[in-house]
Design a protein around this motif. Structure first.
Motif, short mmCIF file in Angstrom:
data_model
loop_
_atom_site.label_atom_id
_atom_site.label_comp_id
_atom_site.label_asym_id
_atom_site.label_seq_id
_atom_site.Cartn_x
_atom_site.Cartn_y
_atom_site.Cartn_z
N ILE A 281 10.60 -1.67 -10.81
CA ILE A 281 10.29 -1.81 -9.39
C ILE A 281 9.16 -2.82 -9.20
O ILE A 281 9.18 -3.61 -8.26
CB ILE A 281 9.89 -0.44 -8.78
CG1 ILE A 281 11.07 0.53 -8.88
CG2 ILE A 281 9.45 -0.59 -7.34
CD1 ILE A 281 10.72 1.95 -8.56
N GLY A 282 8.20 -2.80 -10.10
CA GLY A 282 7.07 -3.73 -10.02
C GLY A 282 7.50 -5.18 -10.02
O GLY A 282 6.92 -6.01 -9.31
N ARG A 283 8.51 -5.49 -10.80
CA ARG A 283 9.00 -6.88 -10.83
C ARG A 283 9.59 -7.29 -9.49
O ARG A 283 9.57 -8.46 -9.12
CB ARG A 283 10.04 -7.04 -11.94
CG ARG A 283 9.43 -7.00 -13.33
CD ARG A 283 10.44 -7.43 -14.38
NE ARG A 283 11.48 -6.43 -14.60
CZ ARG A 283 11.41 -5.46 -15.50
NH1 ARG A 283 10.35 -5.36 -16.26
NH2 ARG A 283 12.39 -4.61 -15.64
N LEU A 284 10.09 -6.33 -8.73
CA LEU A 284 10.67 -6.63 -7.43
C LEU A 284 9.61 -6.89 -6.36
O LEU A 284 9.91 -7.44 -5.31
CB LEU A 284 11.59 -5.50 -6.98
CG LEU A 284 12.81 -5.25 -7.87
CD1 LEU A 284 13.57 -4.02 -7.40
CD2 LEU A 284 13.72 -6.47 -7.90
N LEU A 285 8.37 -6.50 -6.62
CA LEU A 285 7.29 -6.73 -5.66
C LEU A 285 6.97 -8.21 -5.49
O LEU A 285 6.34 -8.60 -4.52
CB LEU A 285 6.04 -5.98 -6.07
CG LEU A 285 6.10 -4.46 -5.98
CD1 LEU A 285 4.84 -3.83 -6.54
CD2 LEU A 285 6.34 -4.00 -4.55
N THR A 286 7.39 -9.03 -6.44
CA THR A 286 7.15 -10.48 -6.34
C THR A 286 8.45 -11.25 -6.09
O THR A 286 8.49 -12.47 -6.24
CB THR A 286 6.49 -10.99 -7.64
OG1 THR A 286 7.33 -10.69 -8.75
CG2 THR A 286 5.12 -10.39 -7.82
N VAL B 164 9.65 2.16 -2.15
CA VAL B 164 10.15 3.05 -3.21
C VAL B 164 9.03 3.42 -4.17
O VAL B 164 8.92 4.57 -4.60
CB VAL B 164 11.33 2.39 -3.97
CG1 VAL B 164 11.65 3.12 -5.25
CG2 VAL B 164 12.55 2.32 -3.07
N LEU B 165 8.16 2.47 -4.48
CA LEU B 165 7.08 2.73 -5.44
C LEU B 165 6.07 3.75 -4.92
O LEU B 165 5.58 4.58 -5.67
CB LEU B 165 6.36 1.42 -5.78
CG LEU B 165 5.38 1.44 -6.93
CD1 LEU B 165 6.08 1.84 -8.22
CD2 LEU B 165 4.74 0.08 -7.09
N VAL B 166 5.79 3.74 -3.63
CA VAL B 166 4.78 4.65 -3.09
C VAL B 166 5.37 5.92 -2.48
O VAL B 166 4.63 6.84 -2.18
CB VAL B 166 3.87 3.94 -2.05
CG1 VAL B 166 3.15 2.77 -2.67
CG2 VAL B 166 4.64 3.53 -0.81
N LEU C 256 0.78 -1.63 -8.80
CA LEU C 256 0.23 -1.88 -7.47
C LEU C 256 -0.96 -2.83 -7.53
O LEU C 256 -1.06 -3.76 -6.73
CB LEU C 256 -0.16 -0.57 -6.79
CG LEU C 256 1.00 0.32 -6.35
CD1 LEU C 256 0.49 1.69 -5.92
CD2 LEU C 256 1.78 -0.34 -5.23
N ARG C 257 -1.85 -2.61 -8.48
CA ARG C 257 -3.01 -3.51 -8.63
C ARG C 257 -2.58 -4.94 -8.90
O ARG C 257 -3.16 -5.88 -8.36
CB ARG C 257 -3.89 -3.04 -9.78
CG ARG C 257 -4.82 -1.95 -9.44
CD ARG C 257 -5.74 -1.69 -10.61
NE ARG C 257 -6.52 -0.50 -10.36
CZ ARG C 257 -7.64 -0.21 -10.98
NH1 ARG C 257 -8.09 -0.98 -11.94
NH2 ARG C 257 -8.30 0.89 -10.70
#
Length: 161
Positions: A31-36, A49-51, A68-69
């Motif tokens: 999911i983190g990779r999708l934040l960018t 979805v992450l939170v 998140l950071r």
């Protein structure tokens, strides 16, 4: 602590939820990779979805807090008003969950401390297991407190006119 869980950050708490869980477990790194991602819709949904959680008191994993950071700056620098409103809505969920999780963790620490250091005589094995569980919960609580501190500093730095 249950050692069969997939994540080191997962802890069984004294008061177990009465709701049946049909949860799907997603890897936070994915999911983190999708934040960018280049699409603002994908970024917004990934953050949501992450939170999100079925419980507002469920602690975040250290992996989720790290993701998140690393990626929060991408979510806060977009100029699209619709996207900013979606991020603000998800941020409210994140803050509610942080508040609920830190409250639960503090209560759990107090409860375990009383059990371990109370007048009851616990067997050595129970004492050791309880201390390991207490240490794990303290670590998760500290990571949440560290994240809140970081997040406040992040917001102050982002409030540049």
């Amino acid at each position: 602590m249950n050692t069969t869980n997939r994540s080191v950050d997962t802890i069984e708490f004294s008061k177990v939820s009465k709701k049946p869980s049909g949860a799907v477990i997603l890897e936070e790194d994915s999911i983190g990779r999708l934040l960018t991602h280049e699409s603002d819709t994908v970024r917004s949904l990934a953050f949501s979805v992450l939170v999100s959680s079925s419980s507002t008191i469920r602690p975040f994993t250290e992996t989720a807090l790290g993701v998140l950071r690393q990626n929060m700056y991408v979510l806060y620098c977009d100029t699209d008003a619709k996207f900013r409103n979606e991020i603000l809505s998800s941020t409210k969920h994140m803050v509610e969950r942080l508040r609920g999780a830190t409250s639960l963790l503090a209560k759990e620490i107090d409860s375990l401390s009383i059990q371990l250091h109370g007048k009851q005589e616990l067997q050595t094995a129970q004492q050791e297991e309880g201390q390991k569980r207490l240490d794990a919960i303290k670590q998760i609580s500290q990571s949440h407190n560290d994240f809140v501190t970081w997040y406040l500093e992040f917001l102050l730095l982002e409030l540049i006119p």
